[in-house]
Design a protein around this motif. Structure first.
Motif, PDB file in Angstrom:
ATOM      1  N   ALA A 107       0.832  -1.210   0.000  1.00  0.00           N
ATOM      2  CA  ALA A 107       0.000   0.000   0.000  1.00  0.00           C
ATOM      3  C   ALA A 107       0.864   1.257   0.000  1.00  0.00           C
ATOM      4  O   ALA A 107       0.533   2.249  -0.670  1.00  0.00           O
ATOM      5  CB  ALA A 107      -0.915  -0.006   1.217  1.00  0.00           C
ATOM      6  N   GLY A 108       1.977   1.239   0.731  1.00  0.00           N
ATOM      7  CA  GLY A 108       2.859   2.399   0.734  1.00  0.00           C
ATOM      8  C   GLY A 108       3.536   2.632  -0.599  1.00  0.00           C
ATOM      9  O   GLY A 108       3.766   3.778  -1.002  1.00  0.00           O
ATOM     10  N   LEU A 109       3.855   1.566  -1.313  1.00  0.00           N
ATOM     11  CA  LEU A 109       4.516   1.707  -2.613  1.00  0.00           C
ATOM     12  C   LEU A 109       3.609   2.344  -3.658  1.00  0.00           C
ATOM     13  O   LEU A 109       4.106   2.915  -4.646  1.00  0.00           O
ATOM     14  CB  LEU A 109       4.979   0.336  -3.113  1.00  0.00           C
ATOM     15  N   SER A 164      11.118   6.888   0.848  1.00  0.00           N
ATOM     16  CA  SER A 164       9.692   7.185   0.668  1.00  0.00           C
ATOM     17  C   SER A 164       8.815   6.352   1.599  1.00  0.00           C
ATOM     18  O   SER A 164       7.708   6.777   1.970  1.00  0.00           O
ATOM     19  CB  SER A 164       9.284   6.940  -0.787  1.00  0.00           C
ATOM     20  N   LEU A 165       9.296   5.166   1.964  1.00  0.00           N
ATOM     21  CA  LEU A 165       8.525   4.276   2.840  1.00  0.00           C
ATOM     22  C   LEU A 165       8.811   4.518   4.323  1.00  0.00           C
ATOM     23  O   LEU A 165       8.281   3.772   5.162  1.00  0.00           O
ATOM     24  CB  LEU A 165       8.828   2.816   2.511  1.00  0.00           C
ATOM     25  N   PRO A 203       7.789   6.762   6.643  1.00  0.00           N
ATOM     26  CA  PRO A 203       6.619   6.883   7.535  1.00  0.00           C
ATOM     27  C   PRO A 203       5.842   5.580   7.680  1.00  0.00           C
ATOM     28  O   PRO A 203       5.371   5.247   8.771  1.00  0.00           O
ATOM     29  CB  PRO A 203       5.776   7.976   6.870  1.00  0.00           C
ATOM     30  N   VAL A 204       5.703   4.845   6.576  1.00  0.00           N
ATOM     31  CA  VAL A 204       4.981   3.566   6.636  1.00  0.00           C
ATOM     32  C   VAL A 204       5.739   2.559   7.488  1.00  0.00           C
ATOM     33  O   VAL A 204       5.145   1.854   8.320  1.00  0.00           O
ATOM     34  CB  VAL A 204       4.758   3.031   5.207  1.00  0.00           C
ATOM     35  N   ASN A 205       7.042   2.490   7.303  1.00  0.00           N
ATOM     36  CA  ASN A 205       7.842   1.527   8.059  1.00  0.00           C
ATOM     37  C   ASN A 205       7.868   1.845   9.551  1.00  0.00           C
ATOM     38  O   ASN A 205       7.952   0.925  10.379  1.00  0.00           O
ATOM     39  CB  ASN A 205       9.271   1.495   7.507  1.00  0.00           C
ATOM     40  N   GLN A 206       7.828   3.111   9.903  1.00  0.00           N
ATOM     41  CA  GLN A 206       7.828   3.466  11.319  1.00  0.00           C
ATOM     42  C   GLN A 206       6.592   2.914  12.024  1.00  0.00           C
ATOM     43  O   GLN A 206       6.686   2.355  13.120  1.00  0.00           O
ATOM     44  CB  GLN A 206       7.901   4.989  11.466  1.00  0.00           C
ATOM     45  N   VAL A 207       5.439   3.056  11.396  1.00  0.00           N
ATOM     46  CA  VAL A 207       4.207   2.502  11.987  1.00  0.00           C
ATOM     47  C   VAL A 207       4.217   0.982  11.922  1.00  0.00           C
ATOM     48  O   VAL A 207       3.821   0.295  12.872  1.00  0.00           O
ATOM     49  CB  VAL A 207       2.981   3.083  11.268  1.00  0.00           C
ATOM     50  N   ILE A 231      16.210   1.352  -4.899  1.00  0.00           N
ATOM     51  CA  ILE A 231      15.613   0.937  -3.626  1.00  0.00           C
ATOM     52  C   ILE A 231      16.186   1.755  -2.472  1.00  0.00           C
ATOM     53  O   ILE A 231      15.454   2.194  -1.571  1.00  0.00           O
ATOM     54  CB  ILE A 231      15.841  -0.571  -3.409  1.00  0.00           C
ATOM     55  N   ARG A 232      17.496   1.985  -2.502  1.00  0.00           N
ATOM     56  CA  ARG A 232      18.148   2.699  -1.406  1.00  0.00           C
ATOM     57  C   ARG A 232      17.819   4.184  -1.401  1.00  0.00           C
ATOM     58  O   ARG A 232      17.612   4.771  -0.333  1.00  0.00           O
ATOM     59  CB  ARG A 232      19.662   2.495  -1.517  1.00  0.00           C
TER      60      ARG A 232
END
Length: 328
Positions: free
Chosen positions: A211-213, A242-243, A245-249, A235-236
């Motif tokens: 969903a984040g992508l 870009s991900l 904020p998504v990864n933090q949650v 990717i790096r």
């Protein structure tokens, strides 16, 4: 002598003031309507979660054993005695709790890391269009969609010593082990628990990262490709920033779910988990419902709650500072 009665002046309400009053009343109704709709859910949350939590905190200050279980309100007040017993690491109870805490921390770090890694890799791989992508996505989500008990019981049969699928593949077909392994007892129980946890958890990470992508513009990848950036550089430099904020949650949710996981070890091992897989959730259950010492078990639960609150608060503070620094 005549007296003149003083009459109060009659205040006439203008049409504009009436319309203003009606507008204010309508605004108040619109503002209060969402809270009124949420009120049943809040009351249910209070009944299901907050009330048992308060009762558990009260129980942690009582000497509540099997002798007072029929009327726990009559149990004698023990103050901080249960907490002192729980954190006395020189005593058997404290040493067992510390060991369980260490096992849980190691298990959580490995499980969350592997779930995030596999889920992110699968999500990035599934961004490209190819035949059968929809079917493969559906298959990836099967472990997450299955009920916990159904999935874990299936793994119990697969980990059987004599006729389990795991030993059949590793020992009989691939010949990677000298003899059949016991996966549900001993040191191997930790790896069995980790395998089941990662198998259940990585589809959730895959779903969230996918969903984040969708929010990353494809033009960024096209521009980077024209500049000569390879897949790993993209990717790096593009995907992972870009991900963030998504990864933090995602990492926080996976951490809380994994650290508090009770269903997986309970179904996998039963009431008494092996020492190598003695997660703190099962350990608290054993302290409460096996040894019938509900006061000590409640104190351990409160300590676990405080630990998770501190870790969550520290994590949110750290990530918010990192986000502000990145914005600057």
């Amino acid at each position: 002598m005549t007296t003149t009665a003083l009459k109060e002046p009659v205040r006439e309400t203008s049409p504009g003031a009436a319309r203003g009053t009606r507008r204010r009343t309508g605004r108040i109704r619109r503002i209060s309507l969402p809270y009124l709709l949420l009120l049943p859910a809040l009351l249910l949350e209070l009944l299901v979660h907050l009330v048992p939590m308060v009762i558990g905190v009260v129980m942690s200050f009582k000497e509540l054993t099997q002798f007072y279980i029929r009327d726990w309100g009559t149990a004698p007040w023990n103050g901080l005695g249960n907490y002192r017993v729980s954190v006395d690491f020189d005593a058997p109870v404290g040493r067992a709790l510390l060991h369980s805490f260490g096992v849980t921390v190691g298990f959580t770090l490995l499980s969350v890391g592997l779930c995030w890694l596999i889920g992110t890799a699968a999500a990035v791989f599934m961004q490209d269009t190819f035949r059968g992508r929809g079917l493969l996505r559906a298959l990836f989500l099967v472990p997450y969609a299955l009920p916990v008990y159904t999935a874990v019981i299936t793994w119990v049969f697969m980990f059987q010593h004599d006729n389990g699928l795991v030993n059949h593949v590793l020992h009989d077909q691939l010949h990677l082990t000298d003899e059949r392994s016991f996966w549900l007892i001993g040191d191997n129980s930790f790896y069995a628990l980790l395998t089941v946890s990662v198998w259940k958890g990585w589809p959730f990470a895959f779903l969230i990262v996918t969903a984040g992508l969708q929010n990353i513009p494809r033009e960024l990848y096209e521009a980077a490709s024209l500049d000569g950036a390879g897949m790993w550089q993209q990717i790096r430099r593009i995907t992972l920033p870009s991900l963030r904020p998504v990864n933090q949650v995602l990492v926080l949710v996976l951490f809380l779910w994994t650290f508090n996981d009770f269903n997986t070890p309970y179904v996998l091992f039963g009431k008494s988990a092996p020492e190598a897989a003695d997660l703190i959730s099962v350990h608290i259950y054993q302290s409460s419902f096996v040894t019938w010492n509900f006061g000590t078990g409640s104190a351990m639960s409160v300590l676990l709650l405080l630990f998770l609150l501190v870790v969550t608060g520290g994590y949110l503070l750290f990530t918010s500072r990192g986000r502000r620094a990145a914005d600057v």
